[in-house]
Design a protein around this motif. Structure first.
Motif, PDB file in Angstrom:
ATOM      1  N   ALA A  17       9.018   2.166  -7.865  1.00  0.00           N
ATOM      2  CA  ALA A  17       8.295   1.833  -6.642  1.00  0.00           C
ATOM      3  C   ALA A  17       6.817   1.735  -6.952  1.00  0.00           C
ATOM      4  O   ALA A  17       6.292   2.435  -7.831  1.00  0.00           O
ATOM      5  N   THR A  18       6.139   0.846  -6.229  1.00  0.00           N
ATOM      6  CA  THR A  18       4.695   0.683  -6.357  1.00  0.00           C
ATOM      7  C   THR A  18       4.069   0.714  -4.973  1.00  0.00           C
ATOM      8  O   THR A  18       4.722   0.424  -3.966  1.00  0.00           O
ATOM      9  N   ALA A  19       2.793   1.047  -4.940  1.00  0.00           N
ATOM     10  CA  ALA A  19       2.044   1.001  -3.685  1.00  0.00           C
ATOM     11  C   ALA A  19       1.646  -0.436  -3.400  1.00  0.00           C
ATOM     12  O   ALA A  19       1.238  -1.170  -4.290  1.00  0.00           O
ATOM     13  N   SER A  20       1.751  -0.820  -2.147  1.00  0.00           N
ATOM     14  CA  SER A  20       1.275  -2.135  -1.750  1.00  0.00           C
ATOM     15  C   SER A  20      -0.243  -2.147  -1.767  1.00  0.00           C
ATOM     16  O   SER A  20      -0.895  -1.167  -1.425  1.00  0.00           O
ATOM     17  N   TYR A  21      -0.806  -3.260  -2.186  1.00  0.00           N
ATOM     18  CA  TYR A  21      -2.254  -3.436  -2.200  1.00  0.00           C
ATOM     19  C   TYR A  21      -2.521  -4.763  -1.526  1.00  0.00           C
ATOM     20  O   TYR A  21      -1.902  -5.765  -1.858  1.00  0.00           O
ATOM     21  N   GLY A  30      14.047  -5.755 -15.298  1.00  0.00           N
ATOM     22  CA  GLY A  30      15.134  -5.294 -14.438  1.00  0.00           C
ATOM     23  C   GLY A  30      14.803  -5.466 -12.973  1.00  0.00           C
ATOM     24  O   GLY A  30      14.132  -6.411 -12.563  1.00  0.00           O
ATOM     25  N   GLU A  31      15.264  -4.516 -12.164  1.00  0.00           N
ATOM     26  CA  GLU A  31      15.056  -4.587 -10.727  1.00  0.00           C
ATOM     27  C   GLU A  31      13.565  -4.499 -10.395  1.00  0.00           C
ATOM     28  O   GLU A  31      12.840  -3.669 -10.945  1.00  0.00           O
ATOM     29  N   PRO A  32      13.074  -5.352  -9.509  1.00  0.00           N
ATOM     30  CA  PRO A  32      11.661  -5.236  -9.120  1.00  0.00           C
ATOM     31  C   PRO A  32      11.429  -3.933  -8.366  1.00  0.00           C
ATOM     32  O   PRO A  32      12.331  -3.415  -7.690  1.00  0.00           O
ATOM     33  N   PRO A  33      10.229  -3.384  -8.475  1.00  0.00           N
ATOM     34  CA  PRO A  33       9.954  -2.120  -7.791  1.00  0.00           C
ATOM     35  C   PRO A  33      10.033  -2.257  -6.271  1.00  0.00           C
ATOM     36  O   PRO A  33       9.737  -3.306  -5.703  1.00  0.00           O
ATOM     37  N   VAL A  34      10.437  -1.190  -5.640  1.00  0.00           N
ATOM     38  CA  VAL A  34      10.335  -1.082  -4.189  1.00  0.00           C
ATOM     39  C   VAL A  34       8.852  -1.017  -3.841  1.00  0.00           C
ATOM     40  O   VAL A  34       8.050  -0.435  -4.578  1.00  0.00           O
ATOM     41  N   VAL A  35       8.479  -1.616  -2.721  1.00  0.00           N
ATOM     42  CA  VAL A  35       7.075  -1.619  -2.304  1.00  0.00           C
ATOM     43  C   VAL A  35       6.876  -0.564  -1.221  1.00  0.00           C
ATOM     44  O   VAL A  35       7.529  -0.606  -0.178  1.00  0.00           O
TER      45      VAL A  35
END
Length: 331
Positions: free
Chosen positions: A78-82, A101-106
């Motif tokens: 997961a990543t923080a939205s910016y 692989g799977e893109p991070p959850v935002v």
């Protein structure tokens, strides 16, 4: 002063993007990561966090923390939205190609504890973030949390300290130092190729609400310019109390922004409208003589991140503009 920052950087530092992605397994360990120095202890502003084993599932909660994670070959879960890149989970063009692989959850808005817990993280990185003690303690009930280093302000961690902290947490200190050397060398090369930058006066500003925020050395954008050898206009430096990472300048004070160049962090249309609508700014010599630089959106984003990944990207794009601006001054 710091509380005034949120309206200023609504464009730059708030977590505002949306995502409907499902939790994924994107945090593959880097090659050669078996064994290593674990357990590790990481000191930060809220104490010391022990990470017992090499993290496989990393939540990059800090607004730019995904960059050093990806630079180490790890895709966070997961990543923080910016706001700069709300459609791509806070990832700039310099980082997107490193996702495996799977893109991070935002993650959007204030940290959602249930959402983060559902990701089953091994570590939560909140280095480039504004979390305070209560949130740190709540997140620590989910997984080990690494916050900003002691003595730094929210969103004010340097590129090197961010990389070093993340690399320690992920068990890759040597690779972290290598990445730091590479980013630092990019600045050294730029200055050696453009020695005329050294000592030149250049503010970096963001217009907001009819005013301007001039970024200081406590901010990534201010440090980016100082890394190239530029210095703040004298009066801006005098007004920097060290408590925030910008100095607020009213429309009537724009003469304080004069120098050899001025980096205006706005899109070209907005920058032109700003000058056209601000008679005082239009008469400041650095503007009137055509020495104001208006970087494009990706360059602004790369300066704002000022990570080991984004810094070389920004240098490649901004340095020619700065060179051209100084040339117009006969420097």
């Amino acid at each position: 002063m710091l509380t005034k920052l949120l309206p200023l950087v609504a464009l730059l530092a708030l977590l505002t993007a949306c995502s409907s992605a499902a939790p994924g397994d994107g945090a593959d360990a880097p090659e050669g990561a078996a064994g290593g120095p674990f357990p590790v202890q990481v000191e930060h502003t809220f104490g010391t966090t022990e990470i017992p084993e090499r993290p496989q599932r990393v939540v990059a909660l800090g607004v730019t923390d995904a960059d050093p994670v990806l630079a180490l070959g790890v895709t966070p879960v997961a990543t923080a939205s910016y706001t700069f890149y709300e459609q791509t989970g806070g990832l700039g063009p310099w980082a997107r190609g490193l996702v495996q692989g799977e893109p991070p959850v935002v993650l959007t808005g204030e940290p959602n504890l249930e959402q983060i817990a559902a990701l089953a993280p091994d570590v939560i990185l909140a280095v480039s973030s504004g979390i305070e003690q209560p949130m740190y303690e709540q997140l620590s009930a989910i997984a080990p949390v690494v916050a900003r280093p002691a003595g730094t302000i929210p969103f004010g961690v340097t590129r090197d300290d961010q990389m070093r902290t993340v690399a320690t947490a992920l068990g890759e200190p040597e690779r972290g130092e290598e990445l730091i050397r590479q980013a630092d060398a990019a600045f050294t090369d730029a200055v050696e190729a453009h020695p005329q930058f050294r000592g030149k006066v250049g503010a970096t500003v963001l217009p907001f609400d009819g005013k301007y925020g001039a970024f200081t050395a406590a901010d990534a954008r201010g440090r980016f310019m100082s890394g190239l050898g530029f210095v703040q206009p004298p009066r801006i430096a005098e007004l920097d109390d060290g408590e925030s990472f910008f100095v607020e300048i009213s429309a009537e004070q724009t003469g304080l922004l004069d120098g050899d160049t001025l980096v205006m962090l706005a899109d070209e249309g907005s920058a032109k409208a700003q000058v056209d609508g601000d008679a005082v700014l239009a008469q400041v010599p650095v503007v009137a003589q055509g020495r104001m630089v208006v970087p494009d959106a990706d360059t602004r984003g790369a300066m704002t991140y000022n990570s080991v990944l984004s810094a070389p990207y920004a240098l490649e794009r901004l340095v020619p503009q700065l060179d051209a601006a100084l040339s117009r001054a006969g420097s």
